[in-house]
Write a protein that holds these residues in place. Structure first.
Motif, PDB file in Angstrom:
ATOM      1  N   ASN A  74       0.809  -1.216   0.000  1.00 48.58           N
ATOM      2  CA  ASN A  74       0.000   0.000   0.000  1.00 48.58           C
ATOM      3  C   ASN A  74       0.851   1.280   0.000  1.00 48.58           C
ATOM      4  OD1 ASN A  74      -2.401  -1.404  -0.146  1.00 48.58           O
ATOM      5  ND2 ASN A  74      -2.782  -1.333   2.065  1.00 48.58           N
ATOM      6  N   SER A  75       2.093   1.177   0.421  1.00 48.36           N
ATOM      7  CA  SER A  75       2.972   2.350   0.398  1.00 48.36           C
ATOM      8  C   SER A  75       3.400   2.688  -1.029  1.00 48.36           C
ATOM      9  CB  SER A  75       4.204   2.117   1.266  1.00 48.36           C
ATOM     10  OG  SER A  75       5.035   1.120   0.703  1.00 48.36           O
ATOM     11  N   LYS A  76       3.328   1.689  -1.903  1.00 48.58           N
ATOM     12  CA  LYS A  76       3.722   1.897  -3.308  1.00 48.58           C
ATOM     13  C   LYS A  76       2.548   1.772  -4.260  1.00 48.58           C
ATOM     14  CE  LYS A  76       8.460   0.237  -2.579  1.00 48.58           C
ATOM     15  NZ  LYS A  76       9.477  -0.771  -2.955  1.00 48.58           N
ATOM     16  N   ASN A  77       1.325   1.661  -3.720  1.00 45.92           N
ATOM     17  CA  ASN A  77       0.118   1.526  -4.546  1.00 45.92           C
ATOM     18  C   ASN A  77       0.253   0.382  -5.557  1.00 45.92           C
ATOM     19  OD1 ASN A  77      -0.866   3.702  -3.181  1.00 45.92           O
ATOM     20  ND2 ASN A  77      -0.804   5.121  -4.900  1.00 45.92           N
ATOM     21  N   THR A  78       0.804  -0.715  -5.108  1.00 41.22           N
ATOM     22  CA  THR A  78       1.111  -1.817  -6.017  1.00 41.22           C
ATOM     23  C   THR A  78       0.515  -3.126  -5.539  1.00 41.22           C
ATOM     24  OG1 THR A  78       3.179  -0.763  -6.697  1.00 41.22           O
ATOM     25  CG2 THR A  78       2.975  -3.114  -7.107  1.00 41.22           C
ATOM     26  N   LEU A  79      -0.020  -3.849  -6.506  1.00 38.84           N
ATOM     27  CA  LEU A  79      -0.571  -5.184  -6.299  1.00 38.84           C
ATOM     28  C   LEU A  79       0.331  -6.158  -7.042  1.00 38.84           C
ATOM     29  CD1 LEU A  79      -3.220  -6.685  -5.290  1.00 38.84           C
ATOM     30  CD2 LEU A  79      -4.058  -6.365  -7.635  1.00 38.84           C
ATOM     31  N   ASN A  80       0.654  -7.291  -6.402  1.00 41.11           N
ATOM     32  CA  ASN A  80       1.543  -8.264  -7.018  1.00 41.11           C
ATOM     33  C   ASN A  80       0.937  -9.667  -6.982  1.00 41.11           C
ATOM     34  OD1 ASN A  80       4.198  -6.684  -7.484  1.00 41.11           O
ATOM     35  ND2 ASN A  80       3.631  -6.187  -5.378  1.00 41.11           N
ATOM     36  N   LEU A  81       1.010 -10.335  -8.119  1.00 36.92           N
ATOM     37  CA  LEU A  81       0.550 -11.723  -8.209  1.00 36.92           C
ATOM     38  C   LEU A  81       1.753 -12.587  -8.573  1.00 36.92           C
ATOM     39  CD1 LEU A  81      -1.921 -13.656  -8.103  1.00 36.92           C
ATOM     40  CD2 LEU A  81      -2.086 -13.353 -10.595  1.00 36.92           C
ATOM     41  N   GLN A  82       2.216 -13.378  -7.612  1.00 36.40           N
ATOM     42  CA  GLN A  82       3.326 -14.287  -7.841  1.00 36.40           C
ATOM     43  C   GLN A  82       2.752 -15.619  -8.310  1.00 36.40           C
ATOM     44  OE1 GLN A  82       6.719 -13.860  -7.727  1.00 36.40           O
ATOM     45  NE2 GLN A  82       6.838 -15.963  -8.497  1.00 36.40           N
ATOM     46  N   MET A  83       3.145 -16.024  -9.514  1.00 39.52           N
ATOM     47  CA  MET A  83       2.599 -17.257 -10.107  1.00 39.52           C
ATOM     48  C   MET A  83       3.716 -18.286 -10.257  1.00 39.52           C
ATOM     49  SD  MET A  83       0.095 -15.583 -12.988  1.00 39.52           S
ATOM     50  CE  MET A  83       1.442 -14.989 -13.973  1.00 39.52           C
ATOM     51  N   ASN A  84       3.594 -19.396  -9.565  1.00 45.48           N
ATOM     52  CA  ASN A  84       4.573 -20.472  -9.619  1.00 45.48           C
ATOM     53  C   ASN A  84       3.961 -21.725 -10.237  1.00 45.48           C
ATOM     54  OD1 ASN A  84       6.403 -18.791  -8.223  1.00 45.48           O
ATOM     55  ND2 ASN A  84       5.633 -19.507  -6.241  1.00 45.48           N
ATOM     56  N   SER A  85       4.826 -22.649 -10.603  1.00 49.51           N
ATOM     57  CA  SER A  85       4.373 -23.930 -11.177  1.00 49.51           C
ATOM     58  C   SER A  85       3.341 -23.716 -12.273  1.00 49.51           C
ATOM     59  CB  SER A  85       3.787 -24.826 -10.069  1.00 49.51           C
ATOM     60  OG  SER A  85       4.723 -25.043  -9.052  1.00 49.51           O
ATOM     61  N   LEU A  86       3.665 -22.826 -13.190  1.00 52.89           N
ATOM     62  CA  LEU A  86       2.702 -22.450 -14.229  1.00 52.89           C
ATOM     63  C   LEU A  86       2.411 -23.607 -15.172  1.00 52.89           C
ATOM     64  CD1 LEU A  86       3.922 -18.819 -14.805  1.00 52.89           C
ATOM     65  CD2 LEU A  86       1.574 -19.493 -14.243  1.00 52.89           C
ATOM     66  N   ARG A  87       1.167 -23.640 -15.627  1.00 52.47           N
ATOM     67  CA  ARG A  87       0.687 -24.679 -16.526  1.00 52.47           C
ATOM     68  C   ARG A  87       0.181 -24.045 -17.816  1.00 52.47           C
ATOM     69  NH1 ARG A  87      -3.366 -26.932 -11.823  1.00 52.47           N
ATOM     70  NH2 ARG A  87      -1.775 -27.728 -10.362  1.00 52.47           N
ATOM     71  N   ALA A  88       0.042 -24.859 -18.848  1.00 52.73           N
ATOM     72  CA  ALA A  88      -0.465 -24.353 -20.116  1.00 52.73           C
ATOM     73  C   ALA A  88      -1.834 -23.704 -19.944  1.00 52.73           C
ATOM     74  CB  ALA A  88      -0.535 -25.487 -21.142  1.00 52.73           C
ATOM     75  N   GLU A  89      -2.635 -24.255 -19.059  1.00 52.91           N
ATOM     76  CA  GLU A  89      -3.984 -23.726 -18.853  1.00 52.91           C
ATOM     77  C   GLU A  89      -4.004 -22.392 -18.110  1.00 52.91           C
ATOM     78  OE1 GLU A  89      -2.926 -26.791 -18.058  1.00 52.91           O
ATOM     79  OE2 GLU A  89      -3.651 -27.415 -16.065  1.00 52.91           O
ATOM     80  N   ASP A  90      -2.854 -21.918 -17.657  1.00 50.65           N
ATOM     81  CA  ASP A  90      -2.772 -20.585 -17.054  1.00 50.65           C
ATOM     82  C   ASP A  90      -2.577 -19.504 -18.115  1.00 50.65           C
ATOM     83  OD1 ASP A  90      -0.862 -22.092 -14.428  1.00 50.65           O
ATOM     84  OD2 ASP A  90      -2.973 -21.488 -14.347  1.00 50.65           O
ATOM     85  N   THR A  91      -2.390 -19.914 -19.369  1.00 51.91           N
ATOM     86  CA  THR A  91      -2.231 -18.952 -20.456  1.00 51.91           C
ATOM     87  C   THR A  91      -3.475 -18.093 -20.585  1.00 51.91           C
ATOM     88  OG1 THR A  91      -0.690 -20.334 -21.703  1.00 51.91           O
ATOM     89  CG2 THR A  91      -1.960 -18.715 -22.957  1.00 51.91           C
ATOM     90  N   ALA A  92      -3.308 -16.783 -20.477  1.00 53.96           N
ATOM     91  CA  ALA A  92      -4.456 -15.869 -20.489  1.00 53.96           C
ATOM     92  C   ALA A  92      -3.974 -14.432 -20.434  1.00 53.96           C
ATOM     93  CB  ALA A  92      -5.365 -16.136 -19.287  1.00 53.96           C
ATOM     94  N   VAL A  93      -4.877 -13.529 -20.727  1.00 49.09           N
ATOM     95  CA  VAL A  93      -4.680 -12.127 -20.384  1.00 49.09           C
ATOM     96  C   VAL A  93      -5.137 -11.962 -18.941  1.00 49.09           C
ATOM     97  CG1 VAL A  93      -5.381  -9.751 -20.816  1.00 49.09           C
ATOM     98  CG2 VAL A  93      -4.986 -11.313 -22.741  1.00 49.09           C
TER      99      VAL A  93
END
Lengths: 118, 111
Positions: A74-93
């Motif tokens: 919140n001090s940097k107005n930033t949201l972060n999504l850490q994505m691990n063990s990615l799969r083909a089905e995670d392909t998306a916008v």
């Protein structure tokens, strides 16, 4: 002007990791819960994850539990999504969105493309 | 959690009215008056057009209206116009464990 700007998308191999960021401007970031929604190519919208304004509560759709982590600075107005063990089905916008008082999503970013492929 | 069910496509003539249904369950649409609708133009981010079942954000034309009965929500576009050709998605809050459920999406086209 209220704005969300995502970044961090790209091509990654199956099993790899990627971190998405969403920078907010034009509003008091810490006052709002935030959400990630994704859209696979040619497919519909799918909710991925959400976080409370304080960051103390996080929520995940079943298919990403244990693989994705959502946090905010919140001090940097930033949201972060850490994505691990990615799969083909995670392909998306991946879109970040600001939640409203009635669980609507009135503000969306432009999206960032994540492609998982070897 | 399964997606809410929408018709894949709905067609209409300019000036006509069309209605898009959104069928969920007693765990989502039926339990909460927290249904929202989004319009998505090709290559663009979704845009909120209805929230809290039937409320329009400022700037959204009153040609868009919505309602809910039981487990089914509906979006009506009156006086269909060219710029209404788009994909439309419903969404419901579904409690703290499931959070949001989106509809399968409906493509609106002209006849």
């Amino acid at each position: 002007e209220v704005q969300l700007l995502e970044s961090g998308g790209g091509l990654v191999q199956p099993g790899g990791s990627l971190s998405l960021s969403c920078v907010a401007s034009g509003f008091t970031f810490s006052s709002y819960a935030m959400t990630w929604v994704r859209q696979a190519p040619g497919k519909g919208l799918e909710w991925v994850s959400a976080i409370s304004g304080s960051g103390g509560d996080t929520y995940y759709t079943n298919s990403v539990k244990g693989r994705f982590s959502l946090y905010r600075d919140n001090s940097k107005n930033t949201l972060n999504l850490q994505m691990n063990s990615l799969r083909a089905e995670d392909t998306a916008v991946y879109y970040c969105a600001r939640e409203g008082s009635w669980w609507e999503l009135p503000i969306w970013g432009q999206g960032t493309l994540v492609a998982v492929s070897s | 959690q399964s997606a809410l069910t929408q018709p894949a496509s709905v067609s209409g003539s300019p000036g006509q009215s069309i209605t898009i249904s959104c069928t969920g369950t007693s765990s989502d649409v039926g339990s909460y008056n927290l249904v929202s609708w989004y319009q998505q133009l090709p290559g663009k981010a979704p845009k909120l057009i209805i929230y809290e079942v039937n409320k329009r954000p400022s700037g959204v034309f009153d040609r868009f209206s919505a309602s809910k009965s039981g487990n089914t929500a509906s979006l009506t576009i009156s006086g269909l116009q060219a710029e209404d050709e788009a994909d439309y998605y419903c969404c419901s809050y579904a409690g703290s464990s499931t959070y949001y459920v989106f509809g399968t999406g409906t493509k609106v086209t002209f006849l």
